[in-house]
Scaffold this motif. Sequence first.
Motif, PDB file in Angstrom:
ATOM      1  N   THR A 121     -47.006  10.373  -8.871  1.00 43.14           N
ATOM      2  CA  THR A 121     -46.907   9.169  -8.035  1.00 43.14           C
ATOM      3  C   THR A 121     -47.335   7.940  -8.826  1.00 43.14           C
ATOM      4  OG1 THR A 121     -47.428  10.516  -6.106  1.00 43.14           O
ATOM      5  CG2 THR A 121     -47.627   8.139  -5.846  1.00 43.14           C
ATOM      6  N   PHE A 122     -48.442   8.038  -9.562  1.00 44.17           N
ATOM      7  CA  PHE A 122     -48.902   6.913 -10.382  1.00 44.17           C
ATOM      8  C   PHE A 122     -47.871   6.546 -11.449  1.00 44.17           C
ATOM      9  CE2 PHE A 122     -53.536   8.213  -9.482  1.00 44.17           C
ATOM     10  CZ  PHE A 122     -53.571   7.428  -8.350  1.00 44.17           C
ATOM     11  N   LEU A 123     -47.310   7.563 -12.101  1.00 43.12           N
ATOM     12  CA  LEU A 123     -46.317   7.299 -13.147  1.00 43.12           C
ATOM     13  C   LEU A 123     -45.080   6.629 -12.561  1.00 43.12           C
ATOM     14  CD1 LEU A 123     -46.563  10.565 -15.261  1.00 43.12           C
ATOM     15  CD2 LEU A 123     -47.198   8.286 -15.997  1.00 43.12           C
ATOM     16  N   ASN A 124     -44.634   7.109 -11.417  1.00 42.94           N
ATOM     17  CA  ASN A 124     -43.445   6.541 -10.785  1.00 42.94           C
ATOM     18  C   ASN A 124     -43.705   5.117 -10.311  1.00 42.94           C
ATOM     19  OD1 ASN A 124     -40.798   6.636  -9.941  1.00 42.94           O
ATOM     20  ND2 ASN A 124     -41.329   7.404  -7.909  1.00 42.94           N
ATOM     21  N   ASN A 125     -44.860   4.879  -9.704  1.00 47.36           N
ATOM     22  CA  ASN A 125     -45.198   3.525  -9.262  1.00 47.36           C
ATOM     23  C   ASN A 125     -45.298   2.570 -10.447  1.00 47.36           C
ATOM     24  OD1 ASN A 125     -45.249   4.320  -6.629  1.00 47.36           O
ATOM     25  ND2 ASN A 125     -47.480   4.491  -6.505  1.00 47.36           N
ATOM     26  N   HIS A 126     -45.902   3.023 -11.544  1.00 43.40           N
ATOM     27  CA  HIS A 126     -46.019   2.173 -12.732  1.00 43.40           C
ATOM     28  C   HIS A 126     -44.642   1.860 -13.327  1.00 43.40           C
ATOM     29  CE1 HIS A 126     -47.627   0.447 -16.400  1.00 43.40           C
ATOM     30  NE2 HIS A 126     -46.861   1.277 -17.096  1.00 43.40           N
ATOM     31  N   LYS A 127     -43.760   2.842 -13.264  1.00 41.88           N
ATOM     32  CA  LYS A 127     -42.422   2.651 -13.814  1.00 41.88           C
ATOM     33  C   LYS A 127     -41.634   1.639 -12.978  1.00 41.88           C
ATOM     34  CE  LYS A 127     -38.462   5.414 -15.098  1.00 41.88           C
ATOM     35  NZ  LYS A 127     -37.923   6.771 -15.085  1.00 41.88           N
TER      36      LYS A 127
END
Length: 174
Positions: A121-127
């Motif tokens: 979730t963090f990686l997707n939000n950052h992307k």
Amino acid sequence: MGAAVTRGIRSFNLENPAEREISKMKPSPTPSHPSTNSLLQEQISLYPEIKVEIARKDDKILSFLKDVYVDSKDPVSSVQIKAAETRQEPKEFRLPKGHHFDIINIKSIPKGKISIIEALTFLNNHKRYQETWTAEKIAQYHLEQKDVSSLLKYFVTFELKIFPHEDKKAIQSK
């Protein structure tokens, strides 16, 4: 039937080899060097009390030997000590967020760790929203800044790209 034949062959003439081994002469001490033999004979002839002293048992020394008690423990290796010192138990636990992933039976997450779902979730939000989901904001979720920076630098989420068929010609079948 096979066991009876095997047992008979095994026990046939078993006593003769055993008696032959028992009746053998026992090994004698190795012979001394001739020069040593002559020196020993010379000392015994000069001092006959040495022979008696060698054969005599000293009760005082034997009592000392009986009083000796050795209690030994193996020393602890330095690797085990260092491992015990560096290992720290996490102070806090928290429950995982979201109940739509009940397949994974996670009871609690220690402080300084995140679940796979949270990491994705963090990686997707950052992307998607790099301005709002910065490393500093993600680090507020009980993580260290350097770990979050490494996570964002070296891990990316899966992205599917579909290219249009505009300029390509279809191959005609014959």
